[in-house]
Design a protein around this motif. Structure first.
Motif, PDB file in Angstrom:
ATOM      1  N   ARG A   6       0.829  -1.209   0.000  1.00 30.70           N
ATOM      2  CA  ARG A   6       0.000   0.000   0.000  1.00 30.70           C
ATOM      3  C   ARG A   6       0.865   1.262   0.000  1.00 30.70           C
ATOM      4  O   ARG A   6       0.638   2.186  -0.796  1.00 30.70           O
ATOM      5  CB  ARG A   6      -0.912   0.005   1.227  1.00 30.70           C
ATOM      6  CG  ARG A   6      -1.805   1.238   1.337  1.00 30.70           C
ATOM      7  CD  ARG A   6      -2.603   1.216   2.635  1.00 30.70           C
ATOM      8  NE  ARG A   6      -1.738   1.218   3.802  1.00 30.70           N
ATOM      9  CZ  ARG A   6      -2.147   0.922   5.036  1.00 30.70           C
ATOM     10  NH1 ARG A   6      -3.404   0.592   5.253  1.00 30.70           N
ATOM     11  NH2 ARG A   6      -1.291   0.947   6.046  1.00 30.70           N
ATOM     12  N   GLU A   7       1.864   1.314   0.862  1.00 26.10           N
ATOM     13  CA  GLU A   7       2.675   2.523   0.967  1.00 26.10           C
ATOM     14  C   GLU A   7       3.592   2.689  -0.239  1.00 26.10           C
ATOM     15  O   GLU A   7       3.835   3.817  -0.688  1.00 26.10           O
ATOM     16  CB  GLU A   7       3.490   2.497   2.268  1.00 26.10           C
ATOM     17  CG  GLU A   7       2.685   2.250   3.533  1.00 26.10           C
ATOM     18  CD  GLU A   7       1.496   3.182   3.712  1.00 26.10           C
ATOM     19  OE1 GLU A   7       1.435   4.240   3.060  1.00 26.10           O
ATOM     20  OE2 GLU A   7       0.596   2.844   4.513  1.00 26.10           O
ATOM     21  N   ASN A   8       4.087   1.588  -0.789  1.00 28.67           N
ATOM     22  CA  ASN A   8       4.928   1.674  -1.986  1.00 28.67           C
ATOM     23  C   ASN A   8       4.129   2.194  -3.178  1.00 28.67           C
ATOM     24  O   ASN A   8       4.608   3.029  -3.957  1.00 28.67           O
ATOM     25  CB  ASN A   8       5.527   0.306  -2.295  1.00 28.67           C
ATOM     26  CG  ASN A   8       6.408   0.309  -3.527  1.00 28.67           C
ATOM     27  OD1 ASN A   8       5.961  -0.032  -4.622  1.00 28.67           O
ATOM     28  ND2 ASN A   8       7.660   0.711  -3.362  1.00 28.67           N
ATOM     29  N   ILE A   9       2.889   1.723  -3.308  1.00 32.53           N
ATOM     30  CA  ILE A   9       2.029   2.192  -4.403  1.00 32.53           C
ATOM     31  C   ILE A   9       1.707   3.673  -4.228  1.00 32.53           C
ATOM     32  O   ILE A   9       1.750   4.453  -5.178  1.00 32.53           O
ATOM     33  CB  ILE A   9       0.735   1.359  -4.450  1.00 32.53           C
ATOM     34  CG1 ILE A   9       1.041  -0.083  -4.857  1.00 32.53           C
ATOM     35  CG2 ILE A   9      -0.276   1.974  -5.413  1.00 32.53           C
ATOM     36  CD1 ILE A   9      -0.103  -1.042  -4.602  1.00 32.53           C
ATOM     37  N   ALA A  10       1.382   4.056  -2.990  1.00 32.83           N
ATOM     38  CA  ALA A  10       0.949   5.433  -2.739  1.00 32.83           C
ATOM     39  C   ALA A  10       2.084   6.438  -2.832  1.00 32.83           C
ATOM     40  O   ALA A  10       1.892   7.559  -3.318  1.00 32.83           O
ATOM     41  CB  ALA A  10       0.284   5.517  -1.370  1.00 32.83           C
ATOM     42  N   PHE A  11       3.285   6.046  -2.394  1.00 26.07           N
ATOM     43  CA  PHE A  11       4.355   7.040  -2.246  1.00 26.07           C
ATOM     44  C   PHE A  11       5.633   6.701  -3.013  1.00 26.07           C
ATOM     45  O   PHE A  11       6.564   7.517  -3.038  1.00 26.07           O
ATOM     46  CB  PHE A  11       4.685   7.213  -0.758  1.00 26.07           C
ATOM     47  CG  PHE A  11       3.498   7.653   0.046  1.00 26.07           C
ATOM     48  CD1 PHE A  11       2.995   8.939  -0.073  1.00 26.07           C
ATOM     49  CD2 PHE A  11       2.860   6.769   0.904  1.00 26.07           C
ATOM     50  CE1 PHE A  11       1.889   9.345   0.666  1.00 26.07           C
ATOM     51  CE2 PHE A  11       1.760   7.163   1.652  1.00 26.07           C
ATOM     52  CZ  PHE A  11       1.269   8.461   1.527  1.00 26.07           C
ATOM     53  N   ARG A  18      -6.914   6.307  -4.002  1.00 25.52           N
ATOM     54  CA  ARG A  18      -7.752   5.926  -2.871  1.00 25.52           C
ATOM     55  C   ARG A  18      -6.990   6.009  -1.555  1.00 25.52           C
ATOM     56  O   ARG A  18      -7.534   6.455  -0.536  1.00 25.52           O
ATOM     57  CB  ARG A  18      -8.313   4.520  -3.066  1.00 25.52           C
ATOM     58  CG  ARG A  18      -9.375   4.420  -4.142  1.00 25.52           C
ATOM     59  CD  ARG A  18     -10.049   3.062  -4.105  1.00 25.52           C
ATOM     60  NE  ARG A  18     -10.781   2.855  -2.857  1.00 25.52           N
ATOM     61  CZ  ARG A  18     -11.404   1.709  -2.537  1.00 25.52           C
ATOM     62  NH1 ARG A  18     -11.365   0.690  -3.382  1.00 25.52           N
ATOM     63  NH2 ARG A  18     -12.045   1.586  -1.403  1.00 25.52           N
ATOM     64  N   VAL A  19      -5.734   5.584  -1.561  1.00 27.35           N
ATOM     65  CA  VAL A  19      -4.933   5.678  -0.339  1.00 27.35           C
ATOM     66  C   VAL A  19      -4.821   7.130   0.102  1.00 27.35           C
ATOM     67  O   VAL A  19      -5.030   7.465   1.276  1.00 27.35           O
ATOM     68  CB  VAL A  19      -3.535   5.066  -0.540  1.00 27.35           C
ATOM     69  CG1 VAL A  19      -2.655   5.342   0.685  1.00 27.35           C
ATOM     70  CG2 VAL A  19      -3.621   3.560  -0.780  1.00 27.35           C
ATOM     71  N   LEU A  20      -4.503   7.998  -0.828  1.00 22.81           N
ATOM     72  CA  LEU A  20      -4.297   9.405  -0.490  1.00 22.81           C
ATOM     73  C   LEU A  20      -5.599  10.082  -0.083  1.00 22.81           C
ATOM     74  O   LEU A  20      -5.621  10.905   0.838  1.00 22.81           O
ATOM     75  CB  LEU A  20      -3.660  10.130  -1.670  1.00 22.81           C
ATOM     76  CG  LEU A  20      -2.254   9.632  -2.064  1.00 22.81           C
ATOM     77  CD1 LEU A  20      -1.747  10.367  -3.289  1.00 22.81           C
ATOM     78  CD2 LEU A  20      -1.286   9.772  -0.903  1.00 22.81           C
ATOM     79  N   GLU A  21      -6.707   9.727  -0.742  1.00 24.83           N
ATOM     80  CA  GLU A  21      -8.000  10.328  -0.398  1.00 24.83           C
ATOM     81  C   GLU A  21      -8.466   9.918   0.995  1.00 24.83           C
ATOM     82  O   GLU A  21      -9.106  10.708   1.703  1.00 24.83           O
ATOM     83  CB  GLU A  21      -9.054   9.922  -1.430  1.00 24.83           C
ATOM     84  CG  GLU A  21      -8.908  10.610  -2.784  1.00 24.83           C
ATOM     85  CD  GLU A  21      -9.915  10.094  -3.807  1.00 24.83           C
ATOM     86  OE1 GLU A  21      -9.991  10.678  -4.889  1.00 24.83           O
ATOM     87  OE2 GLU A  21     -10.609   9.081  -3.511  1.00 24.83           O
ATOM     88  N   GLU A  70      -2.718   3.653 -10.362  1.00 25.09           N
ATOM     89  CA  GLU A  70      -3.179   5.027 -10.149  1.00 25.09           C
ATOM     90  C   GLU A  70      -4.439   5.069  -9.281  1.00 25.09           C
ATOM     91  O   GLU A  70      -4.589   5.949  -8.420  1.00 25.09           O
ATOM     92  CB  GLU A  70      -3.437   5.718 -11.492  1.00 25.09           C
ATOM     93  CG  GLU A  70      -2.184   5.970 -12.318  1.00 25.09           C
ATOM     94  CD  GLU A  70      -1.632   4.705 -12.971  1.00 25.09           C
ATOM     95  OE1 GLU A  70      -2.387   3.691 -13.055  1.00 25.09           O
ATOM     96  OE2 GLU A  70      -0.463   4.714 -13.388  1.00 25.09           O
ATOM     97  N   THR A  71      -5.357   4.125  -9.500  1.00 21.58           N
ATOM     98  CA  THR A  71      -6.586   4.094  -8.712  1.00 21.58           C
ATOM     99  C   THR A  71      -6.300   3.780  -7.253  1.00 21.58           C
ATOM    100  O   THR A  71      -6.855   4.419  -6.339  1.00 21.58           O
ATOM    101  CB  THR A  71      -7.569   3.059  -9.293  1.00 21.58           C
ATOM    102  OG1 THR A  71      -7.914   3.429 -10.627  1.00 21.58           O
ATOM    103  CG2 THR A  71      -8.832   2.973  -8.455  1.00 21.58           C
ATOM    104  N   VAL A  72      -5.444   2.809  -7.017  1.00 17.06           N
ATOM    105  CA  VAL A  72      -5.091   2.472  -5.637  1.00 17.06           C
ATOM    106  C   VAL A  72      -4.389   3.648  -4.973  1.00 17.06           C
ATOM    107  O   VAL A  72      -4.688   4.011  -3.822  1.00 17.06           O
ATOM    108  CB  VAL A  72      -4.198   1.212  -5.599  1.00 17.06           C
ATOM    109  CG1 VAL A  72      -3.711   0.944  -4.173  1.00 17.06           C
ATOM    110  CG2 VAL A  72      -4.955   0.000  -6.121  1.00 17.06           C
ATOM    111  N   PRO A  82      -6.876  -0.440  -0.188  1.00 20.31           N
ATOM    112  CA  PRO A  82      -7.703  -0.655  -1.389  1.00 20.31           C
ATOM    113  C   PRO A  82      -7.441  -1.986  -2.085  1.00 20.31           C
ATOM    114  O   PRO A  82      -8.290  -2.449  -2.865  1.00 20.31           O
ATOM    115  CB  PRO A  82      -7.318   0.520  -2.298  1.00 20.31           C
ATOM    116  CG  PRO A  82      -6.799   1.563  -1.370  1.00 20.31           C
ATOM    117  CD  PRO A  82      -6.116   0.815  -0.267  1.00 20.31           C
ATOM    118  N   LEU A  83      -6.302  -2.610  -1.824  1.00 20.61           N
ATOM    119  CA  LEU A  83      -6.022  -3.915  -2.437  1.00 20.61           C
ATOM    120  C   LEU A  83      -6.960  -4.996  -1.915  1.00 20.61           C
ATOM    121  O   LEU A  83      -7.089  -6.052  -2.542  1.00 20.61           O
ATOM    122  CB  LEU A  83      -4.562  -4.318  -2.192  1.00 20.61           C
ATOM    123  CG  LEU A  83      -3.515  -3.452  -2.893  1.00 20.61           C
ATOM    124  CD1 LEU A  83      -2.110  -3.831  -2.429  1.00 20.61           C
ATOM    125  CD2 LEU A  83      -3.614  -3.604  -4.415  1.00 20.61           C
TER     126      LEU A  83
END
Length: 496
Positions: free
Chosen positions: A60-65, A221-224, A216-218, A239-240
């Motif tokens: 999650r954090e790798n995808i988001a940041f 969602r993490v950031l929102e 991009e969608t994940v 979101p996964l």
């Protein structure tokens, strides 16, 4: 010797996760996750370098940041172990907050909902999907739920959805978390698809509806959904869970956590799918279905009588079921309750959630038990002098709830009463079905000397007394056979 106090902040874990590019870390996480997943409940193995809940957070954090301009060197076991060590040693800031009420209890609530779901049985989840949803809805009075409703939501009838989803799960497991849509056009996969009685286009339709998304969608969602309180970032929704496969640059899809793929084959996943599409009417119908399912399980018990939905006054109904055994009456109330997100974050939120649903059920058990004890004519077939016990059945597990620390905080029905998830009820019924129903239900509803109830030990002790290693639930077994027929599911692991 001074005890070591964890000092790692969650931002340090995020920094370690984003140190690698998504194109290097996510496949490494997926490969480890696939090697851990054996189709059943998670069990820790000797030498394991990273836990599934750490994989989930790191992905999650790798995808988001993270981004593709960072370290591109291959991810090693040392890197994964570092992520684990950081996570295990994360500071729990609430425990250090002076005057923070119920800090330890709140930590236990968060940890339970973070880690315990990986221990659910996949066999039971798959069987329960059929028993709950692939049924005759005639006579239940459902407003929106029907077999046609499920076909509309899933794109296939429930049983066909399960087989298509199983194909996707096996594909991810044996291919290090990868799923390539081009596999479905390969001739050597035709026997596997034929055995499952699904087509390539059907599998791909299910995949797009239920499993696949993009980075991009994940990330969005993490950031929102990121909370302003950084102390809770670790426990935020991933979101996964909703869509476990990510579209990668080469056109293939990757599941960083294969457990999330398997969890799409669960009643909980289908609940949220139905809720998102149909709202409150779906949830109300599902409550009716779950109540009916509990009755179907109780029918396996060798009882003197089982009363359902007794009307004791005009428009007033007793607890959902009354199971009458020789010398013992068990009052059972069913709740299709699921713990809301706020209830998973701290002790007070959990207690507020429990008192809304489980607390009401315990009050219903007391009300019904008192009427039986006082000889109310609506219960004329029940001996009022018998011992009365209670059971609350919940649709999903309410972790820790039978421990004394929680039983002291929620309503006391003044009858010994245990709280069971559907899975625990299935185990209990299986054990009672083998023999000595009275002994099983007595042990199950007997509080320990120190307070609280130990459901697993009560069932295990009963099985041991009967010389049984693990009792089988006939309904679950029949459903599993109905799903797979003569198919040898293990043989599918040779494909793709």
């Amino acid at each position: 010797m001074t005890r070591a106090v964890p000092t790692t902040r969650y931002r340090d874990f995020i920094a370690a996760a984003r140190r690698h590019t998504p194109s290097t870390l996510l496949p490494a996480l997926a490969a480890v996750s696939a090697s851990q997943f054996d189709g059943g409940a998670y069990e820790r193995r000797p030498g394991e370098v990273i836990f599934p809940w750490v994989i989930a957070a790191a992905a999650r954090e790798n995808i988001a940041f993270g981004n593709e301009h960072r370290l591109t060197a291959p991810v090693t076991q040392k890197d994964l172990r570092r992520l684990t060590n950081l996570f295990v040693n994360l500071d729990e800031p609430f425990l250090d907050s002076v005057g923070q009420p119920d800090a330890l209890e709140s930590f236990l609530v968060r940890t339970a909902f973070e880690q315990f779901p990986y221990q659910h049985s996949r066999y039971e989840d798959m069987s329960r999907i059929l028993l709950l949803f692939d049924r005759d809805y005639t006579g239940l009075g459902c407003r929106v739920l029907s077999s046609a409703t499920w076909t509309g939501l899933l794109g296939l009838p429930v049983d066909a959805f399960m087989r298509a989803a199983f194909f996707i799960t096996v594909g991810a497991r044996v291919n290090a978390g990868w799923f390539d849509p081009r596999w479905l056009d390969q001739s050597h996969l035709r026997p596997a698809l034929d055995a499952l009685d699904v087509t390539g286009p059907q599998v791909m339709d299910i995949f797009r509806r239920i499993f696949g998304t993009d980075i991009e969608t994940v990330q969005r969602r993490v950031l929102e959904e990121r909370k302003s309180d950084s102390r809770l970032h670790r426990y935020e929704f991933n979101p996964l869970v909703d869509k476990p496969f990510l579209l990668m640059s080469d056109g293939r899809y990757l599941a960083p956590n294969v457990y999330f793929v398997a969890q799409r084959l669960s009643p909980a996943a289908l609940y949220y799918l139905g809720w998102d599409s149909l709202g409150r009417s779906f949830a109300e119908d599902l409550g009716v279905v779950i109540e009916a399912y509990v009755g179907e399980q109780l029918a396996l018990v060798n009882a003197v009588a089982i009363l359902h939905d007794v009307e004791y006054a005009k428009g007033q109904h007793a607890a959902d079921y009354i199971v009458v055994l020789p010398g013992l009456t068990v009052v059972i109330e069913v709740k299709s309750a699921r713990v809301s997100p706020p209830g998973r974050l701290d002790q007070q939120g959990y207690l507020d959630d429990l008192n809304r649903d489980v607390g009401k059920a315990l009050k219903q058990i007391k009300r019904t038990g008192d009427m039986i004890r006082n000889g109310h004519p609506a219960f004329g077939t029940v001996d009022p002098t018998q011992e009365i016990r209670g059971i609350v059945v919940t649709a999903e597990p309410h972790y820790l709830l039978n421990s004394q620390i929680y039983r002291d905080e929620i309503f006391d029905p003044e009858y010994q009463a245990v709280i069971l998830s559907l899975g625990e009820l299935e185990h209990a019924v299986a054990a009672a079905h083998v023999g000595d129903s009275i002994g099983l239900f007595t042990a199950l509803t007997t509080a320990r000397p120190g307070g609280g109830y130990d459901v697993a030990e009560a069932i295990s002790a009963h099985e041991r007394s009967l010389g049984v290693t693990k009792a089988r639930n006939p309904l679950l077994d029949d459903a599993y056979k109905r799903a797979w027929g003569r198919l040898d599911a293990a043989a599918l692991e040779d494909h793709p």
